[in-house]
Design a protein around this motif. Structure first.
Motif, PDB file in Angstrom:
ATOM      1  N   GLN B  17       4.106  57.150  70.814  1.00  0.00           N
ATOM      2  CA  GLN B  17       4.802  57.147  72.114  1.00  0.00           C
ATOM      3  C   GLN B  17       5.235  55.745  72.535  1.00  0.00           C
ATOM      4  O   GLN B  17       5.960  55.586  73.513  1.00  0.00           O
ATOM      5  CB  GLN B  17       3.873  57.695  73.203  1.00  0.00           C
ATOM      6  CG  GLN B  17       3.574  59.185  73.123  1.00  0.00           C
ATOM      7  CD  GLN B  17       2.437  59.581  74.044  1.00  0.00           C
ATOM      8  OE1 GLN B  17       1.790  58.722  74.642  1.00  0.00           O
ATOM      9  NE2 GLN B  17       2.180  60.874  74.166  1.00  0.00           N
ATOM     10  N   THR B  18       4.730  54.733  71.841  1.00  0.00           N
ATOM     11  CA  THR B  18       4.907  53.358  72.292  1.00  0.00           C
ATOM     12  C   THR B  18       6.135  52.720  71.644  1.00  0.00           C
ATOM     13  O   THR B  18       6.429  52.974  70.486  1.00  0.00           O
ATOM     14  CB  THR B  18       3.649  52.531  71.928  1.00  0.00           C
ATOM     15  OG1 THR B  18       2.505  53.175  72.498  1.00  0.00           O
ATOM     16  CG2 THR B  18       3.742  51.112  72.450  1.00  0.00           C
ATOM     17  N   GLU B  19       6.844  51.912  72.414  1.00  0.00           N
ATOM     18  CA  GLU B  19       7.931  51.125  71.837  1.00  0.00           C
ATOM     19  C   GLU B  19       7.372  49.792  71.368  1.00  0.00           C
ATOM     20  O   GLU B  19       6.783  49.048  72.147  1.00  0.00           O
ATOM     21  CB  GLU B  19       9.015  50.868  72.878  1.00  0.00           C
ATOM     22  CG  GLU B  19       9.898  52.067  73.126  1.00  0.00           C
ATOM     23  CD  GLU B  19      11.007  51.715  74.112  1.00  0.00           C
ATOM     24  OE1 GLU B  19      11.598  50.624  74.004  1.00  0.00           O
ATOM     25  OE2 GLU B  19      11.259  52.533  75.009  1.00  0.00           O
ATOM     26  N   TRP B  20       7.544  49.518  70.109  1.00  0.00           N
ATOM     27  CA  TRP B  20       7.012  48.280  69.537  1.00  0.00           C
ATOM     28  C   TRP B  20       8.158  47.326  69.242  1.00  0.00           C
ATOM     29  O   TRP B  20       9.264  47.744  68.915  1.00  0.00           O
ATOM     30  CB  TRP B  20       6.251  48.575  68.246  1.00  0.00           C
ATOM     31  CG  TRP B  20       5.077  49.495  68.449  1.00  0.00           C
ATOM     32  CD1 TRP B  20       5.064  50.849  68.286  1.00  0.00           C
ATOM     33  CD2 TRP B  20       3.768  49.128  68.878  1.00  0.00           C
ATOM     34  NE1 TRP B  20       3.817  51.350  68.577  1.00  0.00           N
ATOM     35  CE2 TRP B  20       2.995  50.310  68.937  1.00  0.00           C
ATOM     36  CE3 TRP B  20       3.163  47.912  69.204  1.00  0.00           C
ATOM     37  CZ2 TRP B  20       1.659  50.320  69.324  1.00  0.00           C
ATOM     38  CZ3 TRP B  20       1.826  47.925  69.589  1.00  0.00           C
ATOM     39  CH2 TRP B  20       1.084  49.118  69.653  1.00  0.00           C
ATOM     40  N   SER B  21       7.897  46.059  69.330  1.00  0.00           N
ATOM     41  CA  SER B  21       8.954  45.091  69.012  1.00  0.00           C
ATOM     42  C   SER B  21       9.174  45.046  67.492  1.00  0.00           C
ATOM     43  O   SER B  21       8.316  45.450  66.711  1.00  0.00           O
ATOM     44  CB  SER B  21       8.608  43.705  69.565  1.00  0.00           C
ATOM     45  OG  SER B  21       7.330  43.306  69.146  1.00  0.00           O
ATOM     46  N   ASP B  22      10.331  44.565  67.119  1.00  0.00           N
ATOM     47  CA  ASP B  22      10.755  44.624  65.710  1.00  0.00           C
ATOM     48  C   ASP B  22       9.830  43.851  64.775  1.00  0.00           C
ATOM     49  O   ASP B  22       9.656  44.224  63.616  1.00  0.00           O
ATOM     50  CB  ASP B  22      12.179  44.046  65.564  1.00  0.00           C
ATOM     51  CG  ASP B  22      13.199  44.968  66.216  1.00  0.00           C
ATOM     52  OD1 ASP B  22      12.867  46.165  66.420  1.00  0.00           O
ATOM     53  OD2 ASP B  22      14.307  44.499  66.538  1.00  0.00           O
ATOM     54  N   THR B 282       4.567  38.399  72.538  1.00  0.00           N
ATOM     55  CA  THR B 282       4.995  39.781  72.746  1.00  0.00           C
ATOM     56  C   THR B 282       4.093  40.743  71.985  1.00  0.00           C
ATOM     57  O   THR B 282       3.666  41.778  72.518  1.00  0.00           O
ATOM     58  CB  THR B 282       6.457  39.963  72.293  1.00  0.00           C
ATOM     59  OG1 THR B 282       7.262  39.040  73.023  1.00  0.00           O
ATOM     60  CG2 THR B 282       6.947  41.373  72.553  1.00  0.00           C
ATOM     61  N   GLU B 286       1.624  43.544  73.471  1.00  0.00           N
ATOM     62  CA  GLU B 286       1.732  44.950  73.052  1.00  0.00           C
ATOM     63  C   GLU B 286       0.377  45.498  72.594  1.00  0.00           C
ATOM     64  O   GLU B 286       0.008  46.622  72.925  1.00  0.00           O
ATOM     65  CB  GLU B 286       2.789  45.096  71.943  1.00  0.00           C
ATOM     66  CG  GLU B 286       4.211  44.965  72.489  1.00  0.00           C
ATOM     67  CD  GLU B 286       5.297  44.936  71.414  1.00  0.00           C
ATOM     68  OE1 GLU B 286       6.474  44.922  71.776  1.00  0.00           O
ATOM     69  OE2 GLU B 286       4.946  44.932  70.208  1.00  0.00           O
TER      70      GLU B 286
END
Lengths: 427, 427
Positions: B17-22, B282, B286
């Motif tokens: 469900q989580t948006e993770w950085s690239d 970041t 996270e």
């Protein structure tokens, strides 16, 4: 009438546990019926508007003459429409009022412009059926937030008020302001003054969202004493701080809180600075504290009334912060419910309260049993503690050190029933 | 191992469900076992001291070399002894540490002088078995407050640490810091930097007393990145404010909260102001946010994870006050539990939050469904609302107006199980 039997039992029990000042004579709860509850000059009614099921849901209390009036209101920024209207009426009349009208089942809060119009209509119709001016009416509501008020139903029901007004009984009115309360709350007392006797009578409702700064609680008080409005307001302010603002059920403060008092003036006059004024104020505070405790006893899912006393604080503000944080802590409240002498949770709450103290100075007692002595010495008998914690009412006394600050608050336990009641209130 | 299966499921669900950085690559939870969880240079163990039943209750995490260290601690005035001792060690070492030792089952709080001696003994024994200095050890405890620490048991158990230390697995350590947690909390990720890859790994515990300013939560993070202590501390401060301090279970703040991070330096260096520093920060945020949400998901009795987003406030402080008051309101939390679209309670909480706004500007959405538009217009589909409220995770978005202030918090529902768990925690 199961709810009245419950009220009688709660009132008798609490009255017996309470210390009353010498000048006070209690009016027995059964006299709140036909035999006479209200002071001379006041009548009340509770009628059916059909807002919620088949229950009385609109109360009116009327004075037969312009009465000195004072009120305190919620500080919630989202104050309900009736709060705004009542404040306006108190401002534009020279603080005299003739009646209070209050509905339950709908808070008329978060209802915008229409809500204001509805609250004004309630006042106007009450005035019309009683041949008064709208500005002489205080308006109150309690119930669900954010649903438009069924104003038409209330307007219609108000037609029944004149014939329902009763000199003696408070039963219908006390019932009509209930929401999730399990019993109506009322009490009256006579106060012996140098120039005669005055009566102070009050009804209240609470149950959920009860917190300092009042939460969804309403109380309407009337007396036959003759008191100037400004003096009445100052007594009400002081007494509210020490009664209705010193209780907490769940830390939530509502949009609709209001405590109002009307003094009709059939009885003796109370002048500021007199001995009678002090006697009267003490009795008013005792009555308001009594009604406040009834609210805690009937807190949603509550099974215990616990007095939190703090002393030895740097000042009263610190003492209050400490008492309030302990009284509001879900962890303390569940431990009270579980009858667990978990004084560590009290320490944890004190530490985050903002009150200043040295850890090593802390002391805690349950009633007369010392639980913790300074230096974190704790060697109490678990058996004796269990005996106290199993009671329905006891006192937790906390010492923060040697300062002059003190505070007293009343709280209840947090039970599974609270979750049940509040998980499905709206539906 | 039911609790690990539960952990795997919770972690997989939340990770998806989580948006993770690239720059981030997730370490699969099953790799937290023997296949490798910790960054190069770190090992961990969880041993049995017998404080509570037959469960691992002492965790140790060790760096093979002096590691940059940073930590944030509870602001509770009654901070526990280990908090004092750890602060001292961070002050007297030049902010480098070699190990963290933590016991569960007893908070060593409200334990006076003996508590301090016990916390120092824990550090000394940990140092002894690992051939380190006591000042190189951070000490933490979690559990019941006000009961003397069974220090002898812990001292004895620490003898087992050297042979139990594992390069790969975090399972024993993550289990050993649990209290009423129903599953161990851990997560790790790799971060691609311009000069190579670093790993950040963390374990956490929460469950009750979870509130902003951390409450009884502990988290220990380690990385193989090379970071100066002061820069590490500043990143930890910022990230804590936006992760562990943005969650709430019951509004209580504990005596023992601590988040510590050690950077061992086997991997690439992170210098302030670099692009890598931003990427690293970041990823750290996270990871910490992820662990924080795991704590809310496993809040005592919790069945729902709800994100509270506030925008349009006068400033961030107002936004945070509004979000926090809504997130902590027992009435909102019981409505969430009851899946009741009772937006009036949100309005009530906003009104007492201290945030400045005009009532008529308020707007509320559940996920993408508008529940309330400015002017108190509310005409949503109850069916659609019920669909959202029945989910285990959703977002409540609140607009206070047109200001620039924003805030995000995460909360859970208040269930009967919370009362069950906390009514008898001590006994």
């Amino acid at each position: 009438m199961k709810k009245f039997r419950k009220a009688f039992a709660a009132i008798e029990t609490l009255a017996a546990q309470t210390e009353w000042s010498d000048a006070v004579t209690l009016v027995r709860p059964e006299h709140a019926g036909a035999r006479g509850f209200w002071p001379e000059g006041f009548r009340a009614a509770g009628v059916y508007a059909g807002i919620k099921n088949k229950r009385r849901d609109v109360a009116v209390i009327v004075s037969d003459r312009p009465a000195s009036a004072a009120a305190v209101f919620t500080k919630n920024l989202c104050a309900a429409a009736p709060v705004d209207v009542s404040k306006n009426h108190l401002d534009c009349s020279p603080a005299t009022m003739r009646a209070i009208v209050c509905n339950s089942g709908n808070a008329n809060a978060a209802t915008g412009q229409k809500g204001l119009e509805d609250a004004r209509s309630m006042a106007a119709k009450t005035a019309a059926v009683l041949s008064l001016q709208p500005e002489e009416i205080l308006v109150a509501s309690t119930g669900v937030i954010g649903v438009p008020l069924p104003a038409d139903k209330i307007i219609d029901a108000l037609d029944d008020v004149p014939e329902q007004l009763q000199q003696g009984s408070c039963f219908d009115a006390a019932e009509a302001i209930m929401t999730t309360d399990t019993f109506p709350k009322f009490f009256a007392l006579d106060v012996s003054l140098s120039t005669g006797t005055v009566r102070i009578s009050g009804i209240a409702k609470g149950s959920g969202m009860i917190c300092p700064d009042m939460a969804t609680m309403l109380s309407f008080l009337v007396t036959d004493a003759a008191v100037e409005p400004a003096f009445l307001q100052s007594m009400l302010n002081s007494a509210t701080a020490r009664s209705f603002n010193a209780i907490t059920v769940d830390g939530d403060t509502s949009t609709n809180d209001m405590v109002a008092v009307m003094a009709g003036g059939h009885g003796p006059e109370i002048t500021p600075g007199s001995v009678d004024a002090e006697t009267f104020y003490t009795a008013l505070l005792e009555l308001m504290t009594f009604l406040a405790k009834l609210i805690v006893i009937d807190g949603e899912g509550a099974t215990k009334l616990v007095e939190i006393r703090v002393h030895g604080a740097s000042d009263d503000r610190d003492a209050e912060a400490a008492a309030r944080t302990v009284a509001n802590s879900n962890l303390v409240k569940t431990a009270i419910h579980g009858e667990d002498a978990n004084w560590g949770r009290i320490i944890g709450a004190l530490g985050r309260s903002g009150a200043r103290f040295e850890q090593e100075d802390l002391a805690v007692s349950f009633d007369d049993l010392t639980i913790l002595r300074p230096g974190f010495i704790s060697d109490f008998s678990e058996e004796e503690a269990a005996g106290i914690l199993s009671k329905t009412s006891y006192t937790i006394t906390i010492s923060l050190g040697n300062g002059p600050g003190t505070a007293v608050m009343w709280t209840c336990d947090l039970s599974k029933e609270y979750v049940d009641i509040n998980g499905s209130y709206r539906t």
